[in-house]
Scaffold this motif. Structure first.
Motif, mmCIF file in Angstrom:
data_model
loop_
_atom_site.group_PDB
_atom_site.id
_atom_site.type_symbol
_atom_site.label_atom_id
_atom_site.label_comp_id
_atom_site.label_asym_id
_atom_site.label_seq_id
_atom_site.Cartn_x
_atom_site.Cartn_y
_atom_site.Cartn_z
ATOM 1 N N ASN A 102 -6.141 15.453 40.205
ATOM 2 C CA ASN A 102 -6.181 14.043 39.839
ATOM 3 C C ASN A 102 -7.144 13.315 40.765
ATOM 4 N N ALA A 103 -8.060 12.561 40.179
ATOM 5 C CA ALA A 103 -9.009 11.779 40.965
ATOM 6 C C ALA A 103 -9.206 10.434 40.293
ATOM 7 N N THR A 104 -9.167 9.359 41.069
ATOM 8 C CA THR A 104 -9.323 8.011 40.550
ATOM 9 C C THR A 104 -10.260 7.231 41.451
ATOM 10 N N GLY A 105 -10.679 6.065 40.984
ATOM 11 C CA GLY A 105 -11.533 5.212 41.782
ATOM 12 C C GLY A 105 -12.866 4.926 41.106
ATOM 13 N N PHE A 106 -13.663 4.054 41.729
ATOM 14 C CA PHE A 106 -14.944 3.621 41.176
ATOM 15 C C PHE A 106 -15.881 4.792 40.913
ATOM 16 N N CYS A 107 -15.998 5.726 41.880
ATOM 17 C CA CYS A 107 -16.909 6.856 41.736
ATOM 18 C C CYS A 107 -16.528 7.726 40.543
ATOM 19 N N VAL A 108 -15.248 7.918 40.349
ATOM 20 C CA VAL A 108 -14.781 8.726 39.225
ATOM 21 C C VAL A 108 -15.047 8.008 37.906
ATOM 22 N N ASP A 109 -14.883 6.688 37.887
ATOM 23 C CA ASP A 109 -15.156 5.915 36.672
ATOM 24 C C ASP A 109 -16.622 6.051 36.266
ATOM 25 N N VAL A 110 -17.525 5.982 37.244
ATOM 26 C CA VAL A 110 -18.959 6.134 36.955
ATOM 27 C C VAL A 110 -19.245 7.535 36.429
ATOM 28 N N PHE A 111 -18.649 8.553 37.062
ATOM 29 C CA PHE A 111 -18.831 9.941 36.657
ATOM 30 C C PHE A 111 -18.383 10.141 35.202
ATOM 31 N N ASN A 112 -17.205 9.620 34.863
ATOM 32 C CA ASN A 112 -16.680 9.778 33.501
ATOM 33 C C ASN A 112 -17.508 9.009 32.486
ATOM 34 N N ALA A 113 -18.027 7.840 32.893
ATOM 35 C CA ALA A 113 -18.840 7.041 31.976
ATOM 36 C C ALA A 113 -20.108 7.785 31.570
ATOM 37 N N PHE A 114 -20.724 8.497 32.518
ATOM 38 C CA PHE A 114 -21.919 9.260 32.195
ATOM 39 C C PHE A 114 -21.601 10.443 31.293
ATOM 40 N N LEU A 115 -20.461 11.090 31.535
ATOM 41 C CA LEU A 115 -20.092 12.223 30.684
ATOM 42 C C LEU A 115 -19.845 11.783 29.246
ATOM 43 N N GLN A 116 -19.296 10.595 29.077
ATOM 44 C CA GLN A 116 -18.951 10.119 27.743
ATOM 45 C C GLN A 116 -20.173 9.831 26.881
ATOM 46 N N VAL A 117 -21.304 9.478 27.508
ATOM 47 C CA VAL A 117 -22.497 9.148 26.714
ATOM 48 C C VAL A 117 -23.358 10.372 26.443
ATOM 49 N N LEU A 118 -23.015 11.530 27.031
ATOM 50 C CA LEU A 118 -23.775 12.743 26.747
ATOM 51 C C LEU A 118 -23.499 13.218 25.316
ATOM 52 N N PRO A 119 -24.503 13.773 24.648
ATOM 53 C CA PRO A 119 -24.310 14.218 23.258
ATOM 54 C C PRO A 119 -23.611 15.570 23.146
ATOM 55 N N TYR A 120 -23.041 16.062 24.236
ATOM 56 C CA TYR A 120 -22.339 17.341 24.223
ATOM 57 C C TYR A 120 -21.253 17.303 25.298
ATOM 58 N N GLU A 121 -20.314 18.200 25.197
ATOM 59 C CA GLU A 121 -19.198 18.233 26.142
ATOM 60 C C GLU A 121 -19.574 19.043 27.374
ATOM 61 N N VAL A 122 -19.188 18.537 28.530
ATOM 62 C CA VAL A 122 -19.455 19.222 29.797
ATOM 63 C C VAL A 122 -18.121 19.545 30.463
ATOM 64 N N PRO A 123 -17.686 20.798 30.475
ATOM 65 C CA PRO A 123 -16.463 21.156 31.206
ATOM 66 C C PRO A 123 -16.714 21.072 32.702
ATOM 67 N N TYR A 124 -15.732 20.604 33.449
ATOM 68 C CA TYR A 124 -15.928 20.444 34.893
ATOM 69 C C TYR A 124 -14.602 20.607 35.616
ATOM 70 N N GLU A 125 -14.708 20.800 36.907
ATOM 71 C CA GLU A 125 -13.546 20.811 37.788
ATOM 72 C C GLU A 125 -13.933 20.151 39.103
ATOM 73 N N PHE A 126 -12.989 19.434 39.703
ATOM 74 C CA PHE A 126 -13.213 18.790 40.985
ATOM 75 C C PHE A 126 -12.813 19.744 42.107
ATOM 76 N N VAL A 127 -13.705 19.966 43.059
ATOM 77 C CA VAL A 127 -13.452 20.844 44.193
ATOM 78 C C VAL A 127 -13.338 19.988 45.446
ATOM 79 N N PRO A 128 -12.215 20.028 46.162
ATOM 80 C CA PRO A 128 -12.024 19.145 47.323
ATOM 81 C C PRO A 128 -12.922 19.495 48.490
#
Length: 218
Positions: free
Chosen positions: A167-193
């Protein structure tokens, strides 16, 4: 970064002739805030009740050092951010992002009455030097995430059972998700601490291919 104003260019040129330290973004914002305060005091004076002065500041609207200065709900409205494609030691201007328009090749003013030309915008260079937009990602993107930060509004992350972030939240995560949403394809990802070491060490993990990217930072 926010689209710089001509006034800011003149100021930084004068600054660089006298000082070796670069002008900080927070300093530019502070300059504009003090300017708004000074103009408000000129209009209403220094009243005994601070509410009158505060309301006058909230109505401020002018061309500041950092660009258009305008407040809403006591927060500064951004007229947009310039999107830069970093390639080796060069930067390529590829577009803009605004809250109302999203990602575009042009930048509108607040009133949408002046549209800045897309001349000078370049195509994105993808890994390997290609300008062709990739159509799919088979490999899961391993994204480095800073943990243990004190200012959790930028980023807050929790560990999972397998030492991955669940689970990750905050401004940086919101920006990251916003960019993924506008991509014309799905990008699988995982967060590494990433808990220990400098930001330089974090970037080295990308260079050494331990991580694929480290954009979730603060």
């Amino acid at each position: 970064m926010s689209q710089p104003s001509r006034r800011l260019h003149y100021f930084t040129n004068r600054w660089n002739k006298k000082f070796t330290r670069k002008v900080q973004v927070l300093s530019i914002w502070a300059y504009d805030i003090i300017w708004a305060l000074a103009e408000s005091i000129e209009r209403v004076g220094v009243p005994q009740n601070g509410t009158l002065l505060l309301n006058e500041i909230l109505k401020s609207k002018f061309k500041g050092m950092g660009g258009e200065f305008r407040l809403t709900e006591r927060n500064l409205i951004s007229n947009g951010y310039e999107i830069v494609n970093a390639v080796d030691h060069e930067e390529r201007k590829v577009g803009y992002w605004t809250l109302s328009k999203g990602i575009t090749r042009t930048l509108c003013t607040f009133n949408d009455d002046a549209l800045r030309s897309a001349i000078g915008m370049e195509d994105v260079n993808w890994p390997g030097g290609s300008t062709v937009v990739p159509t799919s990602h088979c490999k899961k993107l391993r994204t480095g995430v800073r943990i243990g930060l004190t200012f959790t509004y930028f980023l807050h992350a929790d560990y999972g059972d397998k030492n991955n972030v669940t689970n990750a939240t905050g401004f940086c995560v919101d920006v990251f998700n916003a960019f993924l949403q506008v991509l014309p394809y799905e990008v699988p990802y995982e967060f590494v601490p990433y808990a220990h070491g400098s930001y330089d060490k974090l970037i080295e993990k990308v260079y050494n291919k331990v991580l694929d990217e480290s954009s979730i930072t603060s």
